[in-house]
Design a protein around this motif. Structure first.
Motif: not given
Length: 117
Positions: A45, A92, A114, A94-96, A38, A9, A110-112
């Motif tokens: 989500r 944009t 943006t 948080v991707y899980y 996300r 991310g 999770g990874t952000q």
């Protein structure tokens, strides 16, 4: 137990690209699918893309033609990737990483991502 660890991310400008990866390790004997979800601020989500154990893929309408999900295996670890192109500010969130096993469901931390100029 299964462990999912996401990476990749970051901050990117509109129109740019990012590649997310998820390393799935542990007691993975079989699974139904792996996918990317996300969550944007203030929203639920949502599924972004998924791939079944047989290799069939499914994408949210909002990312079709821009995102590609893929999977590979090495050293008893399953790697799930999400190539994201032509990113938009609405991507944009948080991707899980998610793994749906026969009897259990697992999530990464999770990874952000943006997307902003």
């Amino acid at each position: 137990q299964v462990q999912l660890v996401e990476s990749g991310g970051g901050l990117v400008q509109p129109g740019g690209s990012l590649r997310l990866s998820c390393a799935a390790s542990g007691s993975i004997f079989s699974y139904k699918y792996m996918g990317w979800f996300r969550q944007a601020p203030g929203k639920q989500r949502e599924l972004v893309a998924a791939i079944t154990s047989g290799g069939s893929t499914n994408y949210a309408d909002s990312v079709k033609g821009r995102f590609t999900i893929s999977r590979d295996t090495a050293s008893n670890t399953v790697y799930l990737h999400l190539q994201m192109n032509s990113l938009k500010p609405e991507d944009t969130g948080v991707y899980y990483c998610n793994l749906e096993a026969i009897m259990s469901n697992y999530w990464g931390q999770g990874t952000q991502v943006t997307v902003s100029s």
